[in-house]
Design a protein around this motif. Structure first.
Motif, PDB file in Angstrom:
ATOM      1  N   MET A   1     -49.935   0.454  35.214  1.00  0.00           N
ATOM      2  CA  MET A   1     -49.449  -0.361  36.301  1.00  0.00           C
ATOM      3  C   MET A   1     -48.179   0.233  36.911  1.00  0.00           C
ATOM      4  SD  MET A   1     -50.339  -2.990  37.885  1.00  0.00           S
ATOM      5  CE  MET A   1     -49.819  -4.331  38.871  1.00  0.00           C
ATOM      6  N   GLU A   2     -47.341   0.841  36.066  1.00  0.00           N
ATOM      7  CA  GLU A   2     -46.110   1.440  36.574  1.00  0.00           C
ATOM      8  C   GLU A   2     -46.410   2.629  37.490  1.00  0.00           C
ATOM      9  OE1 GLU A   2     -42.038   3.411  34.860  1.00  0.00           O
ATOM     10  OE2 GLU A   2     -43.049   1.899  33.660  1.00  0.00           O
ATOM     11  N   GLN A   3     -47.503   3.352  37.215  1.00  0.00           N
ATOM     12  CA  GLN A   3     -47.873   4.471  38.073  1.00  0.00           C
ATOM     13  C   GLN A   3     -48.240   3.982  39.472  1.00  0.00           C
ATOM     14  OE1 GLN A   3     -49.134   4.094  34.968  1.00  0.00           O
ATOM     15  NE2 GLN A   3     -48.075   5.757  33.929  1.00  0.00           N
ATOM     16  N   LEU A   4     -48.886   2.835  39.553  1.00  0.00           N
ATOM     17  CA  LEU A   4     -49.231   2.271  40.852  1.00  0.00           C
ATOM     18  C   LEU A   4     -47.964   1.914  41.629  1.00  0.00           C
ATOM     19  CD1 LEU A   4     -51.363   1.227  42.831  1.00  0.00           C
ATOM     20  CD2 LEU A   4     -51.287  -0.954  41.623  1.00  0.00           C
ATOM     21  N   LEU A   5     -46.988   1.360  40.944  1.00  0.00           N
ATOM     22  CA  LEU A   5     -45.712   1.045  41.587  1.00  0.00           C
ATOM     23  C   LEU A   5     -45.044   2.313  42.116  1.00  0.00           C
ATOM     24  CD1 LEU A   5     -43.396  -0.934  42.275  1.00  0.00           C
ATOM     25  CD2 LEU A   5     -42.488  -0.439  39.999  1.00  0.00           C
ATOM     26  N   LEU A   6     -45.060   3.371  41.329  1.00  0.00           N
ATOM     27  CA  LEU A   6     -44.448   4.628  41.767  1.00  0.00           C
ATOM     28  C   LEU A   6     -45.192   5.231  42.953  1.00  0.00           C
ATOM     29  CD1 LEU A   6     -43.539   6.204  38.318  1.00  0.00           C
ATOM     30  CD2 LEU A   6     -42.039   5.043  39.936  1.00  0.00           C
ATOM     31  N   ILE A   7     -46.491   5.097  42.994  1.00  0.00           N
ATOM     32  CA  ILE A   7     -47.276   5.574  44.141  1.00  0.00           C
ATOM     33  C   ILE A   7     -46.916   4.778  45.387  1.00  0.00           C
ATOM     34  CG2 ILE A   7     -49.613   5.691  45.101  1.00  0.00           C
ATOM     35  CD1 ILE A   7     -50.566   6.450  42.276  1.00  0.00           C
ATOM     36  N   ILE A   8     -46.787   3.479  45.253  1.00  0.00           N
ATOM     37  CA  ILE A   8     -46.426   2.630  46.399  1.00  0.00           C
ATOM     38  C   ILE A   8     -45.013   2.961  46.883  1.00  0.00           C
ATOM     39  CG2 ILE A   8     -45.928   0.253  47.084  1.00  0.00           C
ATOM     40  CD1 ILE A   8     -48.263  -0.591  45.241  1.00  0.00           C
ATOM     41  N   ILE A   9     -44.072   3.138  45.961  1.00  0.00           N
ATOM     42  CA  ILE A   9     -42.706   3.511  46.341  1.00  0.00           C
ATOM     43  C   ILE A   9     -42.708   4.870  47.035  1.00  0.00           C
ATOM     44  CG2 ILE A   9     -40.445   4.181  45.431  1.00  0.00           C
ATOM     45  CD1 ILE A   9     -40.762   1.961  43.351  1.00  0.00           C
ATOM     46  N   GLY A  10     -43.463   5.816  46.530  1.00  0.00           N
ATOM     47  CA  GLY A  10     -43.552   7.135  47.154  1.00  0.00           C
ATOM     48  C   GLY A  10     -44.146   7.077  48.552  1.00  0.00           C
ATOM     49  N   ALA A  11     -45.191   6.262  48.731  1.00  0.00           N
ATOM     50  CA  ALA A  11     -45.798   6.111  50.055  1.00  0.00           C
ATOM     51  C   ALA A  11     -44.819   5.472  51.030  1.00  0.00           C
ATOM     52  CB  ALA A  11     -47.069   5.274  49.952  1.00  0.00           C
ATOM     53  N   VAL A  39     -28.962   9.744  53.093  1.00  0.00           N
ATOM     54  CA  VAL A  39     -30.145   8.888  53.220  1.00  0.00           C
ATOM     55  C   VAL A  39     -31.009   9.015  51.974  1.00  0.00           C
ATOM     56  CG1 VAL A  39     -32.298   8.569  54.496  1.00  0.00           C
ATOM     57  CG2 VAL A  39     -30.157   8.853  55.731  1.00  0.00           C
ATOM     58  N   ALA A  40     -31.182  10.241  51.471  1.00  0.00           N
ATOM     59  CA  ALA A  40     -31.980  10.446  50.257  1.00  0.00           C
ATOM     60  C   ALA A  40     -31.341   9.745  49.061  1.00  0.00           C
ATOM     61  CB  ALA A  40     -32.130  11.942  49.981  1.00  0.00           C
ATOM     62  N   LEU A  41     -30.024   9.815  48.956  1.00  0.00           N
ATOM     63  CA  LEU A  41     -29.332   9.118  47.870  1.00  0.00           C
ATOM     64  C   LEU A  41     -29.531   7.616  47.974  1.00  0.00           C
ATOM     65  CD1 LEU A  41     -27.383   9.381  45.446  1.00  0.00           C
ATOM     66  CD2 LEU A  41     -25.516   9.137  47.080  1.00  0.00           C
ATOM     67  N   TRP A  42     -29.446   7.076  49.195  1.00  0.00           N
ATOM     68  CA  TRP A  42     -29.644   5.645  49.395  1.00  0.00           C
ATOM     69  C   TRP A  42     -31.079   5.235  49.039  1.00  0.00           C
ATOM     70  CZ3 TRP A  42     -32.659   2.867  52.998  1.00  0.00           C
ATOM     71  CH2 TRP A  42     -32.430   1.487  52.973  1.00  0.00           C
ATOM     72  N   VAL A  43     -32.045   6.048  49.420  1.00  0.00           N
ATOM     73  CA  VAL A  43     -33.445   5.745  49.112  1.00  0.00           C
ATOM     74  C   VAL A  43     -33.673   5.781  47.602  1.00  0.00           C
ATOM     75  CG1 VAL A  43     -35.808   6.630  49.333  1.00  0.00           C
ATOM     76  CG2 VAL A  43     -34.355   6.453  51.338  1.00  0.00           C
ATOM     77  N   ILE A  44     -33.062   6.735  46.922  1.00  0.00           N
ATOM     78  CA  ILE A  44     -33.204   6.815  45.468  1.00  0.00           C
ATOM     79  C   ILE A  44     -32.595   5.585  44.802  1.00  0.00           C
ATOM     80  CG2 ILE A  44     -32.387   8.087  43.429  1.00  0.00           C
ATOM     81  CD1 ILE A  44     -32.762  10.655  45.111  1.00  0.00           C
ATOM     82  N   VAL A  45     -31.423   5.151  45.271  1.00  0.00           N
ATOM     83  CA  VAL A  45     -30.800   3.944  44.714  1.00  0.00           C
ATOM     84  C   VAL A  45     -31.706   2.728  44.949  1.00  0.00           C
ATOM     85  CG1 VAL A  45     -28.862   2.339  44.989  1.00  0.00           C
ATOM     86  CG2 VAL A  45     -28.443   4.781  44.832  1.00  0.00           C
ATOM     87  N   GLY A  46     -32.259   2.616  46.164  1.00  0.00           N
ATOM     88  CA  GLY A  46     -33.164   1.498  46.459  1.00  0.00           C
ATOM     89  C   GLY A  46     -34.420   1.529  45.614  1.00  0.00           C
ATOM     90  N   ALA A  47     -35.003   2.717  45.452  1.00  0.00           N
ATOM     91  CA  ALA A  47     -36.219   2.838  44.641  1.00  0.00           C
ATOM     92  C   ALA A  47     -35.934   2.528  43.171  1.00  0.00           C
ATOM     93  CB  ALA A  47     -36.796   4.245  44.777  1.00  0.00           C
ATOM     94  N   MET A  48     -34.794   2.975  42.683  1.00  0.00           N
ATOM     95  CA  MET A  48     -34.442   2.675  41.298  1.00  0.00           C
ATOM     96  C   MET A  48     -34.184   1.185  41.106  1.00  0.00           C
ATOM     97  SD  MET A  48     -32.083   5.988  40.351  1.00  0.00           S
ATOM     98  CE  MET A  48     -31.366   5.194  38.951  1.00  0.00           C
ATOM     99  N   SER A  49     -33.628   0.538  42.119  1.00  0.00           N
ATOM    100  CA  SER A  49     -33.400  -0.907  42.038  1.00  0.00           C
ATOM    101  C   SER A  49     -34.723  -1.652  41.914  1.00  0.00           C
ATOM    102  CB  SER A  49     -32.656  -1.398  43.279  1.00  0.00           C
ATOM    103  OG  SER A  49     -31.427  -0.759  43.418  1.00  0.00           O
ATOM    104  N   VAL A  50     -35.655  -1.315  42.788  1.00  0.00           N
ATOM    105  CA  VAL A  50     -36.970  -1.967  42.754  1.00  0.00           C
ATOM    106  C   VAL A  50     -37.693  -1.646  41.450  1.00  0.00           C
ATOM    107  CG1 VAL A  50     -39.247  -2.020  43.864  1.00  0.00           C
ATOM    108  CG2 VAL A  50     -37.177  -2.075  45.253  1.00  0.00           C
TER     109      VAL A  50
END
Length: 106
Positions: A1-11, A39-50
Motif C-alpha cells: 500500500m505504501e508503494q501506491l502512495l509513493l506512486i501517487i506522490i510521484g505522479a 521548489v524541490a526542497l519545498w516539494v520534498i518537505v510536503g511529500a515527507m509530511s504527507v
C-alpha cells in the motif's frame, strides 16, 4: 500500500513541476537553478509530511499522525507561501505599495 502512495506522490510531483514550468513560460518568468532547488526542497518537505501522516495512520498510530499533521502541515503551507511571495513572484512588494498610495489619496 505504501508503494501506491509513493506512486501517487510521484505522479503529483511530475504534474506540479510541469505545471510550474508552463506557468513560468506563460507569464514570462525565469526560474533559475536556485529557485528550482528551493521548489524541490519545498516539494520534498510536503511529500515527507504527507508520507509521515499517512504511514502513521496506516500503522494505527493516531497520536503520531495528529502530532505530525500539527507540526508538518503548517510548516509546509507557511514555507510554500513564503516561497511564492519572495522567490517565484516577480512583483514582490508592489501590492503593498499600491495599497499605501490608495490609502493616501482618500
Amino acid at each position: 500500500m505504501e508503494q501506491l502512495l509513493l506512486i501517487i506522490i510521484g505522479a503529483c510531483l511530475v504534474i506540479f513541476v510541469m505545471g510550474l514550468k508552463q506557468w513560468a513560460n506563460d507569464n514570462q518568468r525565469q526560474i533559475t537553478w536556485w529557485k528550482w532547488a528551493l521548489v524541490a526542497l519545498w516539494v520534498i518537505v510536503g511529500a515527507m509530511s504527507v508520507a509521515f501522516i499517512t504511514t502513521s495512520l496506516g500503522e494505527n498510530e493516531m497520536k503520531a499522525a495528529i502530532r505530525g499533521s500539527i507540526f508538518f502541515l503548517p510548516l509546509t503551507v507557511i514555507s510554500g507561501g513564503l516561497l511564492w511571495r519572495f522567490v517565484l513572484n516577480k512583483e514582490t512588494g508592489t501590492m503593498s505599495k499600491k495599497n499605501v498610495s490608495v490609502a493616501n489619496e482618500n
